[in-house]
Scaffold this active site. Sequence first.
Site, PDB file in Angstrom:
ATOM      1  N   GLU A 174      22.750  51.133  56.180  1.00 11.03           N
ATOM      2  CA  GLU A 174      23.373  52.426  56.826  1.00 11.03           C
ATOM      3  C   GLU A 174      22.448  52.825  57.837  1.00 11.03           C
ATOM      4  O   GLU A 174      22.020  53.965  58.070  1.00 11.03           O
ATOM      5  CB  GLU A 174      23.221  53.618  55.604  1.00 11.03           C
ATOM      6  CG  GLU A 174      24.118  53.300  54.361  1.00 11.03           C
ATOM      7  CD  GLU A 174      24.068  54.226  53.407  1.00 11.03           C
ATOM      8  OE1 GLU A 174      22.928  54.804  52.923  1.00 11.03           O
ATOM      9  OE2 GLU A 174      25.100  54.493  52.727  1.00 11.03           O
ATOM     10  N   GLU A 183      29.649  50.341  48.848  1.00 16.94           N
ATOM     11  CA  GLU A 183      29.171  51.084  47.876  1.00 16.94           C
ATOM     12  C   GLU A 183      30.192  52.253  47.451  1.00 16.94           C
ATOM     13  O   GLU A 183      30.511  53.161  48.073  1.00 16.94           O
ATOM     14  CB  GLU A 183      27.949  51.774  48.381  1.00 16.94           C
ATOM     15  CG  GLU A 183      26.748  51.258  48.816  1.00 16.94           C
ATOM     16  CD  GLU A 183      25.636  51.880  49.177  1.00 16.94           C
ATOM     17  OE1 GLU A 183      25.525  53.295  49.077  1.00 16.94           O
ATOM     18  OE2 GLU A 183      24.480  51.476  49.603  1.00 16.94           O
TER      19      GLU A 183
END
EC number: 3.2.1.23
Length: 673
Positions: free
Chosen positions: A189, A272
Site C-alpha cells: 500500500e 485484501e
Amino acid sequence: MGPSRSFQNLLLLLLPLALALCSAAASGEASRRFWVENDTFWKDGAPFQIVGGDVHYFRIVPEYWKDRLLRAKALGLNTIQTYVPWNLHEPKPLSWEFKGFTDIESYLRLAHELDMLVMLRVGPYICGEWDLGGFPPWLLTIEPTIELRSSDSTYLSLVDRWWGVLLPKIAPLLYSNGGPIIMVQIENEFGSFGDDKNYLHYLVEVARRYLGNDIMLYTTDGGAIGNLKNGTILQDDVFAAVDFDTGSNPWPIFQLQKEYNLPGKSAPLSSEFYTGWLTHWGERIATTDASSTAKALKRILCRNGSAVLYMAHGGTNFGFYNGANTGQNESDYKADLTSYDYDAPIREYGDVHNAKYKALRRVIHECTGIPLLQLPSKIERASYGLVEVQKVASLFDVIHNISDALKVAFSEQPLSMELMGQMFGFLLYTSEYQEKHSSSILSIPKVHDRAQVFVSCSHGDVRKPRYVGIVERWSSKTLQIPSLSCSSNVSLYILVENMGRVNYGPYIFDQKGILSSVEIDGIILRHWKMHPVSLNAVGNLSKLQLIMQMTDAEASKVSIYGDSENKLQDVSLYLNEGISEEPAFYEGHFHIDSESEKKDTFISFRGWNKGVAFVNNFNIGRFWPAIGPQCALYVPAPILKPGDNVIVIFELHSPNPELTIKLVKDPDFTCGQ
C-alpha cells in the site's frame, strides 16, 4: 542366446520408454507456469481463479501451522497469502532467525504439501498491524537518521542485505521451480504513503536479481486513483492488485485497476478482501456481519474475479509485536490488541463452527465449484479453573536482578529505548531533584507511550517509591507531585512502556521512551540513569524470592531505592504489605495430568489492571482489562506440558484483590464496557 545378450535386448526395448518418461517429466516441469493474459490468471495453460486467504505463520505456534492451513483449505481456499516481517528475521543487525516461529521455509513447504499455492508479501514494509510495520526497530538508531520507505541510500543498502538473505531461501520454492509461490508482493500500500517511484523500481530490481523474471511481482494499493497512481509501476511489468472496503461495488474498482496494469494484464484481484477488522485497546471489539461479508465476496467470485480474504485466520500478536495507529498527529495513538482474531472465519483459536466460516464456504463452493471438503473438527479447549497467584517481588526490589548491569546507562538527558538497546517492553528512568515545600509540577512533553511516575526521598527513606500517577502519549503530559518533606533530594522514577510501534501512516518513525526533556516546575532535570527491564528470564523469577531471606545489608545492594549506608527493613515486609499501586511480579501454578489433557485455554484477567503474562516462559502477550475489550489471553496447548505449568504475571498497577486468575474455555471481549 546368453543371459547378457537377453539383458541388452531388454535395455533396448526399455530405452524408448525411459526417454519418453523423462521427456514427459521435463515437459511437466517446464509447464509449471503462472501468468496473466487476456485479463485472466493462467496456471499451467488453464485459466485460474485465486481464492486465497491471509494466514500469517508468525501469528500461529508452529505446531498449529498444518491445522490452520487445513482449515483454510476446507474453507475452499486454493492460495495462502502471508507477510514476511523483517523484524522477526533480523532482530539485531546481521543476526538472522529462521527457526521456530520464523521457519518460513518449513511453512511454505507445508503449504505445498497440502496442495496450496502461496502469495508471498516480502515487504520490506508490511503494515499488518505489526510492530513498526515489520521494520526492525534498530533501524531507528542509525545516524544520520534514515528515511524509511524511500530511496534513501542507507535504507536501500539494508533492504538489499536483508533480501540478499531472504530471497535466495524462497527462490527454490517459486512455482516455476516446483514450489508453491505464484506471486511475490513488493512493499505494501505504498500509494497511500508516498510517491517515490525510484524506491519501487529499486525493489523490483533487487527482487528480479534473486528471483528471476518468471515470477509475477505485484503491488497492493487502495482502489482509488491517488493510491494507484503513486503505488503502481506498470512499466516494470509489476501486476497491480487492489483492496477496498467490502461495502464497495468491486467492479468499477477493478475497471480502474486496468488503467494501472499493462493491456490485457489486469485480472481482477482484491488482494485484501476484509473479512473483519482490527481493534485497539479501549474500543469495542470489531465485528462484521457474516451474511453481508458473504454477499460481498459473491459479487467478486461469481463474476470470475479473484479475492484473498484478509484475514482467513488472524491468530495472535504474541509477545510485544502488536502494532498501533495514529490519527491527525502522533499523539493520537491507539495500540492494537494482543488478539488478532480480526473476526475472521477461522477464529483466533482455530474455530470454524461459526456463521461467517459457513457462509463464506457456501459462497466459494457456489461461485467456483471447488468441492466442499469435510468440515474440520472442533478445537478441544479446557477450563483448568481458578489459579491462585502470589506476589514474588516488586519491580523496585529486583530491578538490579533483571536489568543487565552492562546495559544500565547514564546520560545528561533521557535516551530513547532504541538507543538503550531496549527494543521492546519497559525502561526505568531515574533522576533526582530538590524539593520545594509545596507540591511540584512534573512535565514530560513527549513520552512514547505510557509512563508511571514514582517518588521517594533519596536518603534515609526505607519506604517504597510512592506512586504519583501516569503520563500518557495521548493525554495530559503533566502531573502534580505532592511534597514528601524530605531532608534530602527527591528521587524520581519513571517506568515507560513501549505499547507497540506505529505500523501505518506518516508517523511510522516511532521511537520509544522519553523523547524530550523532563521538567520539574519549569527546570530541566539532568543526570539520568536508565535501567532496561529484561523480561527474558521470567522463568527464574522464583529465585528472586531469595531476596526475602536476605540480610538487611544484602537487600540494600539489590534495592534501587536503598544505599549501602542505609539498612533496609526486611524486604519480605514490603512483599507482604498487601495490595499496592506498584509494578510487581506474580506467579501461579496449575497441573496437567497427562499429554492427552493438554488443551487450548484462555487466561481471564478480569479484576486485574494492565501488564504482560508468560506461560512456561512463553510471552502470551499484554492484558489490559481495565479498559478492554480483551479480557482473556489465548494459551495454545503446545506451550503447555504435563505436570507443573508456571504462569508469571508482570502487573503494572494492582492485581485482582483476591490474587487469582481463571483459566477458561472461551475468549472474552467484554471488558471495559
